[in-house]
Design an enzyme around this catalytic site. Structure first.
Site, PDB file in Angstrom:
ATOM      1  N   LYS A 187      -1.786  13.994  -2.527  1.00 20.18           N
ATOM      2  CA  LYS A 187      -0.051  13.725  -2.668  1.00 20.18           C
ATOM      3  C   LYS A 187       0.062  14.140  -4.063  1.00 20.18           C
ATOM      4  CE  LYS A 187       0.628  10.139   0.806  1.00 20.18           C
ATOM      5  NZ  LYS A 187       1.111   8.636   0.933  1.00 20.18           N
ATOM      6  N   ASP A 201       7.931   8.618   1.481  1.00 17.64           N
ATOM      7  CA  ASP A 201       7.135   7.139   1.546  1.00 17.64           C
ATOM      8  C   ASP A 201       8.247   6.134   1.018  1.00 17.64           C
ATOM      9  OD1 ASP A 201       4.791   7.720   2.755  1.00 17.64           O
ATOM     10  OD2 ASP A 201       3.644   7.882   0.957  1.00 17.64           O
TER      11      ASP A 201
HETATM   12  P1  NAP Z   1      -5.056   4.268  -3.475  1.00 16.33           P
HETATM   13  O1  NAP Z   1      -4.061   5.009  -4.305  1.00 16.33           O
HETATM   14  O2  NAP Z   1      -6.624   4.426  -3.329  1.00 16.33           O
HETATM   15  O3  NAP Z   1      -5.014   2.762  -4.128  1.00 16.33           O
HETATM   16  C1  NAP Z   1      -5.708   1.789  -3.417  1.00 16.33           C
HETATM   17  C2  NAP Z   1      -5.296   0.561  -4.137  1.00 16.33           C
HETATM   18  O4  NAP Z   1      -6.185  -0.420  -3.417  1.00 16.33           O
HETATM   19  C3  NAP Z   1      -5.481   0.249  -5.481  1.00 16.33           C
HETATM   20  O5  NAP Z   1      -4.517  -0.557  -6.111  1.00 16.33           O
HETATM   21  C4  NAP Z   1      -6.732  -0.426  -5.397  1.00 16.33           C
HETATM   22  O6  NAP Z   1      -7.200  -1.187  -6.413  1.00 16.33           O
HETATM   23  C5  NAP Z   1      -6.809  -1.347  -4.200  1.00 16.33           C
HETATM   24  N1  NAP Z   1      -8.082  -1.901  -3.660  1.00 16.33           N
HETATM   25  C6  NAP Z   1      -8.690  -1.018  -2.728  1.00 16.33           C
HETATM   26  N2  NAP Z   1      -9.870  -2.013  -2.291  1.00 16.33           N
HETATM   27  C7  NAP Z   1      -9.551  -3.361  -2.859  1.00 16.33           C
HETATM   28  C8  NAP Z   1     -10.134  -4.534  -2.594  1.00 16.33           C
HETATM   29  N3  NAP Z   1     -11.304  -4.749  -1.814  1.00 16.33           N
HETATM   30  N4  NAP Z   1      -9.627  -5.586  -3.463  1.00 16.33           N
HETATM   31  C9  NAP Z   1      -8.714  -5.514  -4.094  1.00 16.33           C
HETATM   32  N5  NAP Z   1      -7.861  -4.218  -4.404  1.00 16.33           N
HETATM   33  C10 NAP Z   1      -8.539  -3.276  -3.674  1.00 16.33           C
HETATM   34  O7  NAP Z   1      -4.444   4.219  -2.068  1.00 16.33           O
HETATM   35  P2  NAP Z   1      -2.914   4.177  -1.664  1.00 16.33           P
HETATM   36  O8  NAP Z   1      -2.528   5.569  -1.278  1.00 16.33           O
HETATM   37  O9  NAP Z   1      -2.301   3.522  -2.632  1.00 16.33           O
HETATM   38  O10 NAP Z   1      -2.788   3.462  -0.107  1.00 16.33           O
HETATM   39  C11 NAP Z   1      -3.102   1.998  -0.219  1.00 16.33           C
HETATM   40  C12 NAP Z   1      -2.960   1.533   1.348  1.00 16.33           C
HETATM   41  O11 NAP Z   1      -1.607   1.491   1.560  1.00 16.33           O
HETATM   42  C13 NAP Z   1      -3.859   2.192   2.298  1.00 16.33           C
HETATM   43  O12 NAP Z   1      -4.283   1.307   2.943  1.00 16.33           O
HETATM   44  C14 NAP Z   1      -2.803   3.300   2.908  1.00 16.33           C
HETATM   45  O13 NAP Z   1      -3.287   3.394   4.489  1.00 16.33           O
HETATM   46  C15 NAP Z   1      -1.395   2.126   3.066  1.00 16.33           C
HETATM   47  N6  NAP Z   1      -0.211   3.048   3.069  1.00 16.33           N
HETATM   48  C16 NAP Z   1       0.358   3.062   4.097  1.00 16.33           C
HETATM   49  C17 NAP Z   1       1.568   3.716   4.376  1.00 16.33           C
HETATM   50  C18 NAP Z   1       2.298   3.448   5.395  1.00 16.33           C
HETATM   51  O14 NAP Z   1       3.398   4.489   5.887  1.00 16.33           O
HETATM   52  N7  NAP Z   1       2.443   2.253   5.854  1.00 16.33           N
HETATM   53  C19 NAP Z   1       1.939   4.797   3.308  1.00 16.33           C
HETATM   54  C20 NAP Z   1       1.072   4.832   2.308  1.00 16.33           C
HETATM   55  C21 NAP Z   1      -0.119   3.999   2.212  1.00 16.33           C
HETATM   56  P3  NAP Z   1      -8.228  -0.731  -7.839  1.00 16.33           P
HETATM   57  O15 NAP Z   1      -7.127   0.114  -8.716  1.00 16.33           O
HETATM   58  O16 NAP Z   1      -8.798  -1.626  -8.459  1.00 16.33           O
HETATM   59  O17 NAP Z   1      -9.256   0.265  -7.327  1.00 16.33           O
END
Ligand code: NAP
Length: 282
Positions: A71, A107
């Site tokens: 992205k 998004d």
């Molecule tokens: P990302 O950039 O990889 O960020 C992941 C986030 O999750 C970071 O804040 C990370 O914390 C935290 N995290 C991961 N594992 C964790 C754990 N075990 N305990 C606490 N915090 C944890 O991913 P993203 O793009 O933001 O996506 C995040 C989620 O949103 C995913 O599940 C994705 O599928 C979902 N999402 C959904 C939609 C939708 O349309 N519904 C759209 C976009 C994303 P750290 O910084 O400490 O690593």
């Protein structure tokens, strides 16, 4: 669906991408409207992003969704980006106009539409507790900041990232109270939960059987709602617990649906058949 010499190609770039619900969602929309279009998934390794973006022009692919981990890295390969994508620092939708590639972030709008529809929440004047500081958190920040939230507290496992996100948006939106809060500071989290109109989880914790973040949800005020961006499983542990405590709560399927509907509308200029798309991903 009949693939012909005239069929226009749309798709998604991700890595991995085989789990994506976008092909089934968009192909159902194309076929319902009788459009001569097809949507396919492309697994693009990170180092191939430049070539992949160029191939959109070369092959005349009409539109592409962009998902993890591309992205941000797609941006230098585009000819222009919309304000919401610029603020978020991420693009999830690319439109190809005769070789001119424009980037958008649906998004942001998808999140807003989903929280309004699923929880009755409007961003104006809202007090928000946001858990997470990754790419999805940035879209949530843009949604609330561009639409007049009153206060946003950000808590993240890696505290530095919450500090950075709060500072970056705080500089641009001086009228909104934006502050980081340490996720392991239990009393601070309890206090913020007691003040928030909406708790948003944007972390990937609790995705597909992983352990959920442990939050003292009993501190939420009675009227507060909970939105979890995670949609696999459909009812995440956070949503289940919030509902058990009597709160309105929703998983992230609505955001997925509406970001897709907005992409569809950007590409085709037509109203997306939302109910057909919803049925395809449920
Ligand atoms: P990302 O950039 O990889 O960020 C992941 C986030 O999750 C970071 O804040 C990370 O914390 C935290 N995290 C991961 N594992 C964790 C754990 N075990 N305990 C606490 N915090 C944890 O991913 P993203 O793009 O933001 O996506 C995040 C989620 O949103 C995913 O599940 C994705 O599928 C979902 N999402 C959904 C939609 C939708 O349309 N519904 C759209 C976009 C994303 P750290 O910084 O400490 O690593």
């Amino acid at each position: 669906m009949e693939i012909k010499a005239t069929t226009q190609i749309y798709g998604i770039f991700g890595h991995p991408v085989s789990h994506s619900l976008s092909p089934v969602m968009h192909n159902s929309a194309f076929s319902t409207l009788g459009l001569d279009c097809v949507y396919v998934a492309f697994d693009i390794a990170p180092e191939e992003m430049g070539k992949a973006a160029q191939s959109v022009r070369t092959l005349g692919i009409k539109g592409i969704n962009i998902t993890i981990p591309h992205k941000e890295s797609i941006i230098p390969h585009l000819d222009g980006i919309a304000p919401d994508a610029e603020l978020t620092g991420a693009v999830n939708t690319v439109k190809n106009d005769a070789g001119n590639l424009s980037g958008y972030n649906t998004d942001v709008g998808g999140f807003l539409k989903a929280v309004e529809e699923d929880l009755g929440i409007k961003p104006e004047g809202a007090s928000v507790l946001l858990i997470g500081a990754g790419g999805a958190a940035r879209a949530v920040m843009s949604a609330f900041c561009m639409n007049g939230a009153e206060r946003i507290c950000i808590a993240n496992r890696t505290n530095d990232k919450a500090l950075k996100l709060a500072s970056e948006f705080g500089k641009q939106f001086k009228k909104i109270k934006i502050e980081p809060v340490a996720l392991d500071d239990r009393s601070a989290i309890k206090a913020r939960l007691g003040e928030a109109d909406i708790l948003v989880n944007s972390t990937s914790a609790a995705m597909e059987g992983k352990t959920a973040i442990d939050l003292p949800l009993e501190s939420l005020k009675e009227s507060a709602s909970v939105y979890d961006l995670v949609y696999k499983p459909r009812e995440t542990p956070l949503v289940k617990e919030a509902r058990r405590l009597g709160h309105r709560a929703s998983g992230g399927l609505g955001m997925l649906l509406y970001q897709g509907a907005l992409s569809f509308e950007i590409w085709t200029g037509m109203q997306a058949p939302v109910e057909v798309m919803r049925k395809a991903i449920e």
